[in-house]
Every structure is written in structure tokens, then in C-alpha cells.
Design a protein around this motif. Structure first.
Motif, short mmCIF file in Angstrom:
data_model
loop_
_atom_site.label_atom_id
_atom_site.label_comp_id
_atom_site.label_asym_id
_atom_site.label_seq_id
_atom_site.Cartn_x
_atom_site.Cartn_y
_atom_site.Cartn_z
N LYS A 1 7.41 11.33 3.81
CA LYS A 1 6.25 11.12 4.68
C LYS A 1 5.53 9.81 4.39
O LYS A 1 4.75 9.33 5.22
CB LYS A 1 5.28 12.29 4.53
CG LYS A 1 5.77 13.59 5.16
CD LYS A 1 4.70 14.66 5.12
CE LYS A 1 5.17 15.93 5.82
NZ LYS A 1 4.13 16.99 5.80
N LEU A 2 5.76 9.24 3.22
CA LEU A 2 5.09 8.00 2.84
C LEU A 2 5.88 6.76 3.24
O LEU A 2 5.34 5.66 3.28
CB LEU A 2 4.86 7.96 1.33
CG LEU A 2 3.90 9.02 0.77
CD1 LEU A 2 3.89 8.96 -0.75
CD2 LEU A 2 2.50 8.83 1.31
N PHE B 1 6.39 1.19 1.39
CA PHE B 1 5.51 2.29 1.75
C PHE B 1 4.43 1.96 2.77
O PHE B 1 3.88 2.88 3.39
CB PHE B 1 4.83 2.84 0.48
CG PHE B 1 5.79 3.43 -0.51
CD1 PHE B 1 6.44 4.62 -0.24
CD2 PHE B 1 6.07 2.78 -1.70
CE1 PHE B 1 7.34 5.18 -1.14
CE2 PHE B 1 6.96 3.32 -2.62
CZ PHE B 1 7.60 4.52 -2.33
N CYS B 2 4.09 0.69 2.95
CA CYS B 2 2.90 0.35 3.74
C CYS B 2 3.25 -0.35 5.05
O CYS B 2 3.83 -1.44 5.04
CB CYS B 2 1.97 -0.54 2.92
SG CYS B 2 1.37 0.23 1.41
N ASN B 3 2.88 0.26 6.16
CA ASN B 3 3.05 -0.36 7.46
C ASN B 3 2.00 -1.46 7.64
O ASN B 3 0.79 -1.17 7.57
CB ASN B 3 2.89 0.68 8.57
CG ASN B 3 4.03 1.68 8.59
OD1 ASN B 3 5.14 1.35 8.98
ND2 ASN B 3 3.75 2.91 8.15
N ASP C 1 -1.61 0.68 7.41
CA ASP C 1 -1.86 1.43 6.18
C ASP C 1 -2.81 0.70 5.25
O ASP C 1 -3.10 -0.48 5.43
CB ASP C 1 -0.54 1.72 5.47
CG ASP C 1 0.31 2.73 6.22
OD1 ASP C 1 -0.27 3.59 6.91
OD2 ASP C 1 1.56 2.66 6.14
N ASN C 2 -3.28 1.42 4.23
CA ASN C 2 -4.19 0.83 3.25
C ASN C 2 -3.83 1.31 1.85
O ASN C 2 -3.12 2.31 1.68
CB ASN C 2 -5.65 1.16 3.58
CG ASN C 2 -5.96 2.64 3.49
OD1 ASN C 2 -6.10 3.21 2.39
ND2 ASN C 2 -6.08 3.30 4.64
N VAL C 3 -4.34 0.58 0.86
CA VAL C 3 -4.16 0.94 -0.54
C VAL C 3 -5.51 0.86 -1.23
O VAL C 3 -6.45 0.24 -0.72
CB VAL C 3 -3.14 0.02 -1.25
CG1 VAL C 3 -1.82 0.01 -0.53
CG2 VAL C 3 -3.69 -1.39 -1.39
N VAL D 1 -3.75 -9.82 -3.55
CA VAL D 1 -3.02 -10.93 -2.93
C VAL D 1 -1.78 -10.41 -2.20
O VAL D 1 -1.50 -10.78 -1.06
CB VAL D 1 -2.63 -11.98 -3.99
CG1 VAL D 1 -1.68 -13.02 -3.39
CG2 VAL D 1 -3.87 -12.66 -4.55
N SER D 2 -1.03 -9.54 -2.86
CA SER D 2 0.18 -9.00 -2.25
C SER D 2 -0.15 -8.16 -1.02
O SER D 2 0.59 -8.17 -0.03
CB SER D 2 0.95 -8.16 -3.27
OG SER D 2 2.25 -7.85 -2.81
N ALA D 3 -1.27 -7.44 -1.06
CA ALA D 3 -1.70 -6.68 0.11
C ALA D 3 -1.98 -7.62 1.27
O ALA D 3 -1.57 -7.36 2.42
CB ALA D 3 -2.95 -5.86 -0.22
N ASN D 4 -2.66 -8.72 1.01
CA ASN D 4 -2.97 -9.68 2.06
C ASN D 4 -1.71 -10.32 2.63
O ASN D 4 -1.60 -10.54 3.84
CB ASN D 4 -3.92 -10.75 1.52
CG ASN D 4 -5.31 -10.21 1.21
OD1 ASN D 4 -5.73 -9.22 1.80
ND2 ASN D 4 -6.00 -10.83 0.28
N ILE D 5 -0.76 -10.63 1.78
CA ILE D 5 0.51 -11.20 2.25
C ILE D 5 1.23 -10.23 3.18
O ILE D 5 1.81 -10.62 4.19
CB ILE D 5 1.41 -11.55 1.04
CG1 ILE D 5 0.82 -12.73 0.26
CG2 ILE D 5 2.84 -11.87 1.50
CD1 ILE D 5 1.49 -12.98 -1.07
N ASN D 6 1.17 -8.94 2.84
CA ASN D 6 1.87 -7.91 3.61
C ASN D 6 1.02 -7.31 4.73
O ASN D 6 1.45 -6.35 5.37
CB ASN D 6 2.36 -6.81 2.66
CG ASN D 6 3.54 -7.24 1.83
OD1 ASN D 6 4.67 -7.29 2.32
ND2 ASN D 6 3.30 -7.59 0.57
N ASP D 7 -0.18 -7.87 4.96
CA ASP D 7 -1.08 -7.39 6.02
C ASP D 7 -1.40 -5.91 5.85
O ASP D 7 -1.34 -5.11 6.79
CB ASP D 7 -0.45 -7.65 7.40
CG ASP D 7 -1.46 -7.44 8.54
OD1 ASP D 7 -2.68 -7.48 8.27
OD2 ASP D 7 -1.01 -7.21 9.68
N VAL D 8 -1.76 -5.54 4.62
CA VAL D 8 -2.14 -4.16 4.30
C VAL D 8 -3.60 -4.16 3.87
O VAL D 8 -4.01 -4.98 3.03
CB VAL D 8 -1.25 -3.59 3.17
CG1 VAL D 8 -1.72 -2.21 2.75
CG2 VAL D 8 0.21 -3.55 3.63
#
Length: 349
Positions: free
Chosen positions: A7-8, A92-94, A98-100, A112-119
Motif C-alpha cells: 500500500k505504500l 515510496f513517495c509520489n 505524498d509527504n514525509v 533536500v532530497s524531498a525537494n529534489i523529488n517534489d515530496v
């Protein structure tokens, strides 16, 4: 709460057919390799660097398994821990959906990695004393929350997170929890890698950059269930760890006694240096640390930082981080380097 990995996952990752390299398709002994379009004449280097490396780094994993007491199949080796972080986002993150959750002040590459992956990032600041706000974290969860990053010992504060708090989250957080143990070798707390069978939602990151002294090789380690490791191997580039790094790391892992001696000396130096620096009137607080550094609050961090750097000693100014106003992060050096720092403190006005 039943954990359901499927589901993730991002739908495209479920459907992904991974690249099959030449070294994936053949495993065994042979004398003639005409499968990977390599240069058959060798290389300008003395070893056989004309051949592609083992894409799954099995010899290195077998040696790590002996040291860590974790099966080799439960280990992922990344191009630094940053690759482990990035792959977790990509698995795991669309993007745009999605968010973390991260818990500042903490290691900056999570964001930084979240921003690169648009999360999207949800920040739940640490409590006073730099401990986890477990209620705040669980309240921040929504249907699109996929990952929670916990750094323990934490960077830049140096402290372990309370184990009972982490266990509470492992039992109640609906997504994947990534515990970053980059500094665990210097800590008095037991690592979480022995808990993998109990928590299928757990990924533990460690590294060979710190205690093992291999920062230049860029080798990050991820420990997780077989299902999660399979996903990481599915998504990673085929040859993410080069042959030179694999061979040098394998050699380094034979020297556990020397590494343990370094760890012991670093911990002793950490306590001795902290005790010396506490004596200075411009030092307001040195936070307890279980890492190879400590965070120090001073009266004017910018002024002290500039003074030290102008005299050839570089520390890290963390004053712009939440809860770290006027704070410097000081890595523990050799006894000679630490003495040089103390000497400069004595001359500082």
C-alpha cells in the motif's frame, strides 16, 4: 496495526521491470567474458578495472554480515547514505502528492532530497532536550504520509533519541520509519539493526564514512526486510558501487581492532575537549553527545566561527538551524588538533 508494504509503494515502482545487467544475468565462473562490451585488453591500471563490478557487492555484504550479525540479504549498499535516502523517496513517495515527516534540527539531506523529488515535508520540531515529539509526529500523519526520518544519534545535536519513543513510533506510525545511525559506533545505545524481524516498517541506515574512516569511498548502508531490500535493488543503478570502493572497503573491514581503538580514543577526547571548553566564559553550554562531535552554544557564534577559520581551524556554524541559535558543531579531532583548538580559545577575546 498490520503493516502492508504494497500500500505504500508507488504504482510505477510496482510495475517497474528493472534493468538487467550482464553481471546480473550470469553468475558463476568463466574464462572468457564477451557479454558486457568491456575492453578485453585491460586498463591502464594494474588491476582488472576493465571489468564491471559485482552489482550486488556480495563479498562486501558477507563481511558486513559477520561484523553486524545481520544476514547479507538484508543489507543494501548505496553510494553514500544519500543514495539510500533518495531511493526511499523514489520507491515510496509520489511526487506532488505524498509527504514525509522530519524532526528538526536534523540532517539536512532529508529535506533536500524531498525537494529534489517534489515530496512535501512536514516538520515536527524536537522537544526541549532534543527529543522526539511523538504526539506531534503522530498528529501530523495523514493518508499521504509515507516516511518518517529519525536521526539517532542526531546531527547536529549529538544525542540519542529515547528508545522507548522510537519503539512507540515503530508500533504506531503507518508508513516506513528510517532510523539514521551514522554515528552509532560512538554511542552507548544499542543499534536498531537487530530489530528488523520485529518491525517490517523499519529501515536502518549506517555508514562507513565516520568510525570506519572511509568518507571518500561514499559507502552508505541500509538494513531492512528482504522485501524492502529487493525494492532498493530493483530501483538502484546497476553498478552503483564501483570496484575500487568495494575492494578498499573489504580490506578496511578486516581492521576492526584498529577501528575500535579509534572509537575509544575519540570518545575519550570528546569528553576531555568538552570539559576544557566549558571553562571559557563565552561558552554557554555544551550539549551531551553520543557522536564524534558535540554542539556548543556560545555568546556570538558568527564572531567565534570567523576567528577560528581565520586561524585555520574550521568548525560548523549551525546557528541558522532551528533551536541552534549561536551554536557551533565541533568534530572531535586528534589530540593534537584538539589542543590547537583549545590554544585558539585561550587567545580569543
Amino acid at each position: 496495526m498490520k503493516f502492508e508494504l504494497e500500500k505504500l509503494l508507488r504504482e510505477n515502482i510496482k510495475q517497474l521491470k528493472p534493468y538487467s545487467s550482464a553481471r546480473h544475468e550470469f553468475t558463476g565462473e568463466a574464462s572468457v567474458f564477451l557479454d558486457a562490451n568491456e575492453n578485453p585488453y585491460g586498463s591502464t591500471l594494474p588491476e582488472d578495472f576493465n571489468r564491471y563490478p559485482d552489482p550486488l557487492q556480495w563479498q562486501l555484504k558477507f563481511q558486513l554480515a559477520k561484523i553486524k550479525g545481520v544476514p547479507a540479504e538484508n543489507i543494501f549498499i548505496g553510494n553514500g547514505s544519500d543514495e539510500v535516502i533518495d531511493l526511499a523517496y523514489r520507491i515510496f513517495c509520489n511526487p506532488g502528492k505524498d509527504n514525509v515527516i522530519i524532526c528538526p534540527p536534523t540532517y539536512g539531506m532529508y529535506e533536500v532530497s524531498a525537494n529534489i523529488n517534489d515530496v512535501a515535508i512536514k516538520k515536527v520540531n524536537l522537544l526541549e532536550g532534543f527529543q522526539l515529539d511523538t504526539a506531534g509526529i503522530l498528529n501530523a500523519v495523514d493518508d499521504n504520509t509515507k516516511l518518517l526520518f529519525i536521526c539517532s544519534p542526531n546531527n547536529p545535536t549529538g544525542n540519542n533519541m529515547n528508545r522507548s519513543d522510537v519503539e512507540l513510533l515503530l508500533n504506531n506510525f503507518p508508513g516506513i520509519i528510517i532510523i539514521d545511525e551514522a554515528y552509532i559506533n560512538y554511542s552507548r545505545q544499542k543499534p536498531f539493526i537487530q530489530e528488523l524481524t520485529e518491525y517490517p516498517n523499519l529501515i536502518v541506515m549506517q555508514t562507513l564514512s565516520k568510525a570506519w574512516g572511509l568518507a571518500s569511498l561514499r559507502l552508505g548502508l541500509g538494513y531492512a526486510s528482504l522485501d524492502i531490500i529487493d525494492l532498493f535493488n530493483k530501483v538502484k543503478p546497476p553498478y552503483n558501487i564501483n570496484k575500487a570502493s568495494q575492494e578498499l572497503a573489504l580490506e578496511a573491514l578486516q581492521n576492526t581492532e584498529e577501528v575500535n581503538a579509534w572509537i575509544k580514543e575519540t570518545v575519550n577526547e570528546r569528553e576531555a575537549l568538552a570539559n576544557e571548553l566549558k571553562k571559557f566564559s563565552f561558552v554557554e553550554k555544551i550539549y551531551e553527545s553520543d557522536a564524534n562531535f558535540f554542539l556548543m552554544k556560545v555568546k556570538d557564534a558568527d564572531k567565534l566561527y570567523n576567528y577560528l577559520s581565520s586561524n585555520g581551524v574550521i568548525v560548523r556554524n549551525r546557528s541558522k538551524e532551528v533551536m541552534c541559535e549561536n551554536s557551533l558543531r565541533i568534530t572531535i579531532g586528534t589530540p593534537e588538533e584538539n589542543q590547537q583548538l583549545i590554544t585558539l580559545f585561550n587567545k580569543y577575546v
